[in-house]
Enzyme design. Structure first.
Site, PDB file in Angstrom:
ATOM      1  N   LYS A  11      54.695  14.805 -32.803  1.00 15.38           N
ATOM      2  CA  LYS A  11      54.791  15.454 -31.592  1.00 15.38           C
ATOM      3  C   LYS A  11      53.413  14.173 -30.926  1.00 15.38           C
ATOM      4  CE  LYS A  11      50.491  17.470 -33.077  1.00 15.38           C
ATOM      5  NZ  LYS A  11      49.499  16.607 -32.794  1.00 15.38           N
ATOM      6  N   PRO A  94      54.006   7.866 -38.449  1.00 17.20           N
ATOM      7  CA  PRO A  94      51.879   7.214 -39.127  1.00 17.20           C
ATOM      8  C   PRO A  94      51.592   8.015 -39.450  1.00 17.20           C
ATOM      9  CG  PRO A  94      51.905   5.901 -37.049  1.00 17.20           C
ATOM     10  CD  PRO A  94      53.390   6.682 -37.091  1.00 17.20           C
ATOM     11  N   ALA A  96      48.573  10.176 -41.181  1.00 15.25           N
ATOM     12  CA  ALA A  96      47.295  10.945 -40.591  1.00 15.25           C
ATOM     13  C   ALA A  96      46.389  10.317 -39.759  1.00 15.25           C
ATOM     14  CB  ALA A  96      46.124  10.994 -42.225  1.00 15.25           C
ATOM     15  N   ALA A  97      47.557  10.758 -38.698  1.00 17.83           N
ATOM     16  CA  ALA A  97      47.519  10.127 -36.933  1.00 17.83           C
ATOM     17  C   ALA A  97      46.933  10.626 -36.093  1.00 17.83           C
ATOM     18  CB  ALA A  97      48.228   9.134 -37.448  1.00 17.83           C
ATOM     19  N   LEU A  99      49.445  13.497 -35.281  1.00 20.87           N
ATOM     20  CA  LEU A  99      51.202  13.090 -34.926  1.00 20.87           C
ATOM     21  C   LEU A  99      52.011  14.137 -35.795  1.00 20.87           C
ATOM     22  CD1 LEU A  99      51.740   9.254 -34.733  1.00 20.87           C
ATOM     23  CD2 LEU A  99      51.313  10.479 -32.537  1.00 20.87           C
ATOM     24  N   ALA A 100      51.318  14.782 -36.590  1.00 20.42           N
ATOM     25  CA  ALA A 100      51.487  15.959 -37.613  1.00 20.42           C
ATOM     26  C   ALA A 100      52.700  15.240 -38.041  1.00 20.42           C
ATOM     27  CB  ALA A 100      52.130  17.443 -36.004  1.00 20.42           C
ATOM     28  N   GLY A 101      53.170  14.594 -38.883  1.00 23.19           N
ATOM     29  CA  GLY A 101      54.482  14.193 -39.457  1.00 23.19           C
ATOM     30  C   GLY A 101      54.615  14.924 -40.895  1.00 23.19           C
ATOM     31  N   GLY A 102      53.565  15.229 -40.725  1.00 23.76           N
ATOM     32  CA  GLY A 102      53.788  16.296 -42.697  1.00 23.76           C
ATOM     33  C   GLY A 102      54.081  17.830 -41.787  1.00 23.76           C
ATOM     34  N   SER A 104      56.043  18.118 -39.876  1.00 26.43           N
ATOM     35  CA  SER A 104      57.099  18.587 -39.150  1.00 26.43           C
ATOM     36  C   SER A 104      58.015  18.120 -40.448  1.00 26.43           C
ATOM     37  CB  SER A 104      57.375  16.713 -38.485  1.00 26.43           C
ATOM     38  OG  SER A 104      58.828  16.950 -37.913  1.00 26.43           O
ATOM     39  N   ASP A 136      50.683  23.706 -37.214  1.00 23.43           N
ATOM     40  CA  ASP A 136      51.588  22.778 -36.265  1.00 23.43           C
ATOM     41  C   ASP A 136      53.019  23.199 -36.873  1.00 23.43           C
ATOM     42  OD1 ASP A 136      49.077  22.135 -34.717  1.00 23.43           O
ATOM     43  OD2 ASP A 136      49.260  19.921 -36.082  1.00 23.43           O
TER      44      ASP A 136
END
Ligand code: ATP
Length: 284
Positions: A11, A94, A96-97, A99-102, A104, A136
């Site tokens: 996101k 990426p 800790a960027a 972008l809320a990868g974890g 998501s 998130d």
């Protein structure tokens, strides 16, 4: 069904307004989330007994610190599941960027295990689990490209907006920790305008130039206080032809708005990939 492969999208925050600090230490915020086409691929496989995480990325935790591990453990305990699961994460977002990868990944595994283990959880129940796992997470359960986020980001309202935006996303190869950014935040300096409601009509109308001039992130002064040279990155994107630029979440990712995919690709060409990962992405 013994296995399942799913996409886990990233996101951006088109607006991120920090309203105040709450007694529980979290910040009350108001944001517009945009789901973008950058994604991790997650494969879930039934196994006997344990929860196992496989991921080649060196900074992704493989044990209980991974949000997907927490999701699997909570569901296993709450539903008395004796089976195990192997969770393979192919990381492109990426880490800790901003972008809320974890988060998501956590939402994707929540939906995936609901199917794989036949838990029969309703959307409302999945949303309640998501809110308990992280700020998130719930956004990714709504099949909506845009949503309004409130509370600490867990109160979601899907926005019926069809606008498709093109971005150049630049993630510098340096770490900016979320807790340091919030630590450096001076709430007295943050704007008191209702930035979300200023942007929303332009987003609905697909008014690209007004969207670009109304992107905002209240965490920007704190990010720049920690890493002043990131300001140059924004300038560089504008010099390369971007129509607007903004940090996502607590950074260090910066995104630009472009007129089209082709325009975004032309802007991307101006960046040296040694110092940053650079992606062309769109709303999805
Ligand atoms: P936040 O702003 O919520 O901290 P972010 O978008 O900046 O998130 P993430 O990619 O979610 O960043 O990673 C934040 C931290 O979460 C990482 O330092 C990592 O150790 C941890 N983490 C836990 N689970 C995952 C996961 N599945 N993928 C990536 N990082 C994860």
């Amino acid at each position: 069904m013994n296995s399942l492969t799913l996409k886990s999208y990233a996101k951006l925050n088109l607006v991120l307004s920090i309203l105040n600090k709450r007694p529980d230490g979290f910040h009350e915020l108001k944001t517009i989330f945009e789901r973008i086409s950058l994604f991790d691929t997650i494969t879930l496989k039934k196994t006997s007994g344990k929860i196992l995480i496989r991921c080649a990325h060196p900074h992704v935790p493989k044990g209980p610190k991974n949000l997907v591990y927490r999701v699997a453990l909570i569901l296993k305990q709450d539903f008395g599941i004796t089976q195990g699961v192997e969770i393979a994460i192919e990381k492109r977002i990426p880490v800790a960027a901003g972008l809320a990868g974890g988060s998501s990944n956590a939402a994707t595994v929540l939906q995936g295990l609901n199917r794989l283990w036949n838990l029969g959880l309703s959307d409302a129940q999945l949303i309640a689990y998501a809110a308990a796992i992280g700020s998130d997470v719930a956004f990714f359960l709504y099949d909506s490209p845009y949503a309004l986020g409130e509370g600490r980001g867990e109160k979601i309202k899907a926005l019926p907006i069809k606008t498709k935006l093109w971005h150049v996303l630049v993630t510098p190869r340096l770490k900016v920790y979320t807790k340091d950014v919030f630590g450096a935040l001076n709430l007295k300096l943050t704007r008191k305008k209702d930035d979300v409601n200023i942007l929303l009509p332009f987003l609905k109308e697909d008014n690209l130039y007004s969207i670009c001039s109304n992107l905002s992130n209240d965490l920007e002064p704190a990010i720049l206080a920690l890493k002043p040279h990131l300001g140059l990155l924004k300038d560089k994107l504008l010099d390369a032809g971007a129509l607007g630029v903004c940090f996502s979440g607590s950074g260090p990712s910066v995104f630009a708005l472009a007129k089209s995919q082709k325009h975004a690709q032309a802007i991307r060409a101006a960046f040296d990939k040694r110092f940053a990962q650079v992606f062309v992405v769109s709303t999805i």
